[in-house]
Design an enzyme around this catalytic site. Structure first.
Site, PDB file in Angstrom:
ATOM      1  N   PHE A  78       4.741  -2.790   7.680  1.00  0.00           N
ATOM      2  CA  PHE A  78       4.000  -3.923   8.238  1.00  0.00           C
ATOM      3  C   PHE A  78       3.688  -4.981   7.179  1.00  0.00           C
ATOM      4  CE2 PHE A  78       0.993  -0.264   7.663  1.00  0.00           C
ATOM      5  CZ  PHE A  78       0.438  -0.692   6.469  1.00  0.00           C
ATOM      6  N   SER A  98      -2.526   0.087  -1.460  1.00  0.00           N
ATOM      7  CA  SER A  98      -1.203   0.422  -0.964  1.00  0.00           C
ATOM      8  C   SER A  98      -1.333   0.900   0.476  1.00  0.00           C
ATOM      9  CB  SER A  98      -0.584   1.519  -1.818  1.00  0.00           C
ATOM     10  OG  SER A  98      -1.356   2.697  -1.704  1.00  0.00           O
ATOM     11  N   LYS A  99      -0.206   1.125   1.076  1.00  0.00           N
ATOM     12  CA  LYS A  99      -0.233   1.516   2.481  1.00  0.00           C
ATOM     13  C   LYS A  99      -1.001   2.813   2.706  1.00  0.00           C
ATOM     14  CE  LYS A  99       3.848  -1.048   3.452  1.00  0.00           C
ATOM     15  NZ  LYS A  99       5.307  -1.047   3.436  1.00  0.00           N
ATOM     16  N   ARG A 100      -0.948   3.680   1.700  1.00  0.00           N
ATOM     17  CA  ARG A 100      -1.684   4.925   1.869  1.00  0.00           C
ATOM     18  C   ARG A 100      -3.073   4.823   1.256  1.00  0.00           C
ATOM     19  NH1 ARG A 100       0.710   8.904  -2.569  1.00  0.00           N
ATOM     20  NH2 ARG A 100      -0.198  10.402  -1.150  1.00  0.00           N
ATOM     21  N   HIS A 101      -3.396   3.648   0.749  1.00  0.00           N
ATOM     22  CA  HIS A 101      -4.695   3.510   0.110  1.00  0.00           C
ATOM     23  C   HIS A 101      -5.382   2.213   0.518  1.00  0.00           C
ATOM     24  CE1 HIS A 101      -7.579   4.735  -3.000  1.00  0.00           C
ATOM     25  NE2 HIS A 101      -7.784   3.450  -3.135  1.00  0.00           N
TER      26      HIS A 101
END
Length: 476
Positions: free
Chosen positions: A21, A247-250
């Site tokens: 995204f 980040s995407k996971r953060h």
RNA sequence: GACCCCUUCGUCUAGAGGUUAGGACACCACUCUUUCAAGGUGGAGACACGAGUUCAAUUCUCGUAGGGGUCGCCA
């Protein structure tokens, strides 16, 4: 920058890879590129860097388009899909090969990872050791398809005159011979960006700081191809609330997630703009002012943390400034979701009338529809816990008596309502709160709401009296 | 680990040799008040550290520390 370049039309580009995204970092990069182009009356181009076909998806491309549209960052010209230039990029690699500025390398992935292991063990930078640079191709193994590597300068240094970071010097020994063409003949990102930036006439590459080292390698490639590199502006990255990389996971969310949270696009842009860029003490900056004021030299050099509180506050300001009609249409989808059905169009005037009052009480669109929900509820209202407590027998009695007074009222205007309610309270020696809170509970089912007279007007005479009647009916 | 970048209130930042170091968010108090907000007023709160240069350093230089980024046949 020389005079010729200054007179050139500025061309910027936003070049995301469609592997996920559009998140806030990308959104800010896009915004800065857009603003700079508009400010300089130049062009803002969009290029989708989809050379990694395995990871690029159609959905991600769409998400990027949607995100940019939401932010109202329109690009000029056709969207460029990098993969479509693959043939030309590959031809460029071969051209470099023939000119002796590139060479074939037959290393296997296994050899490469061994090399890295060893470099790590020796405390060195993990670079390709150039073993095929001068080796006789006759020695090439027959079972390995070669890649084409760039013959990078070994000595000296490469200087990137960065518009944000200043002169960044990298010793050429720190850079290895990057792969231009993969063993399957497809071009890599490094080659493609250089080729596309040149072909698209990009004059200013504004992108994340994480590309800073790449800029040096890309500069070398530009030079080898006989082209002039664009001016670079590497903007600091956005960090999460804890200072770690976003980040995407953060913590990094898609811009669409903020839209769903009821954030206004204008607020988002204003927030992003002030993250790393400033114009003295100005905080609330319209799009028009931003275009007028945006300069690259006002971009800060240190990374910034993403602060949701700040975004929310800004969003509240934009909500208060928003025009009613626009706000209403923005509110609609959130309202439908909350009510789990389309709101009754006949009840929309209630919302419209309460809008000014609702605006000062919300930091996002979700809060706003929650505060307005009572307008659309079926009667008799379901009271919340505290409202139940407030509407004790004593309060119910007050409501019942007040109802009689209100029914006599000729006009249902703020002034007359206030006069009536205050008069009623005075006549019984009651404090205003003793009357207003039961009134609020009866009318909204809650203990928190916009001003009580605003509520009565929004609901209208009939509905208000009806709701009060529901409570009065409990008095036996 | 190597290389590159960064460092002003908790956060976003203004500042560009001499300022009571300013603003915004958040926080606290007061005010307004029918609740909650919004608004108004006030408060607390920062130049990472150490050397230099200078009459004078937050500001210039160099170190140190801390943080971040990059080191893919990803982009």
């Amino acid at each position: 920058m020389n005079g010729d370049q200054e007179r050139m039309t500025v061309v910027t580009r936003f070049a995301p890879s469609p592997t996920g995204f559009l998140h806030v970092g990308g959104a800010r990069t896009a915004l800065f590129n857009w603003l700079y182009a508009r400010h300089a009356k130049g062009k803002f181009l969009l290029r989708i860097e989809d050379t990694d076909r395995a990871r690029s998806t159609e959905e991600a491309v769409q998400a990027i388009f949607d995100g940019l549209e939401w932010l109202d960052l329109s690009h000029d010209g056709e969207v460029v899909f990098q993969s479509e230039g693959a043939e030309r990029h590959a031809a460029l690699a071969h051209q470099l090969l023939e000119a002796g500025k590139a060479y074939r390398c037959w290393c296997t992935p296994e050899e490469l990872s061994e090399m890295r292991e060893q470099a790590r063990a020796e405390g060195q930078r993990m670079l390709y050791d150039r073993r095929w640079r001068d080796r006789d191709p006759a020695e090439a193994p027959t079972d390995v398809a070669p890649v084409i590597r760039f013959k990078a300068p070994v000595e000296g240094e490469t200087v990137v005159e960065d518009l944000v970071q200043g002169a960044v010097r990298v010793a050429n020994a720190q850079l290895d011979d990057m792969i231009l063409l993969r063993s399957d003949g497809t071009p890599t990102y490094m080659l493609s960006v250089v080729a596309d930036d040149h072909d698209m006439g990009v004059t200013h590459a504004i992108r994340g700081d994480d590309h800073l080292t790449n800029a040096a390698r890309q500069t070398q490639l530009f030079l080898a191809l006989g082209w002039q590199p664009p001016a670079y502006a590497h903007i600091p990255l956005i960090h999460g609330a804890d200072g770690a990389k976003l980040s995407k996971r953060h913590g990094a969310l898609a811009v669409s997630a903020y839209a769903e949270m009821g954030i206004l696009a204008e607020a988002m842009c204003n927030y992003l703009l002030r993250l790393g860029w400033s114009h003295s003490d100005d905080e609330i900056i319209s799009r028009q002012q931003a275009v007028e004021w945006f300069e690259l030299d006002a971009i800060g050099r240190s990374p910034a943390r993403f602060d949701m509180e700040r975004l929310s506050s800004l969003n509240g300001i934009y909500i208060r400034q928003a025009e009613d009609g626009e706000l209403l249409s923005l509110l609609n989808p959130h309202l439908s979701r909350l009510l789990e059905q389309e709101p009754d169009p006949a009840l929309m005037p209630r919302l419209e009338r309460l809008l000014p009052s609702l605006k000062t009480r919300a930091k996002n669109l979700i809060e706003m529809v929650e505060n307005a929900q009572f307008l659309f509820l079926q009667t008799p209202l379901v009271l919340d816990e505290i409202a139940v407590k407030i509407l004790n027998p004593e309060s119910q009695e007050i409501i019942s008596e007040l109802l009689i007074e209100l029914e006599k009222l000729g006009s249902w205007e703020e002034e007359s309502l206030e006069l009536a309610v205050r008069g009623f309270a005075d006549s019984r020696s009651l404090k205003m709160g003793k009357v207003a809170q039961p009134l609020r509970a009866s009318l909204t089912g809650k203990t928190v709401s916009p001003g009580i007279f605003d509520v009565m007007i929004a609901l209208g005479r009939e509905e208000s009296l009806g709701r009060l009647g529901d409570i009065a009916a409990r008095v036996s």
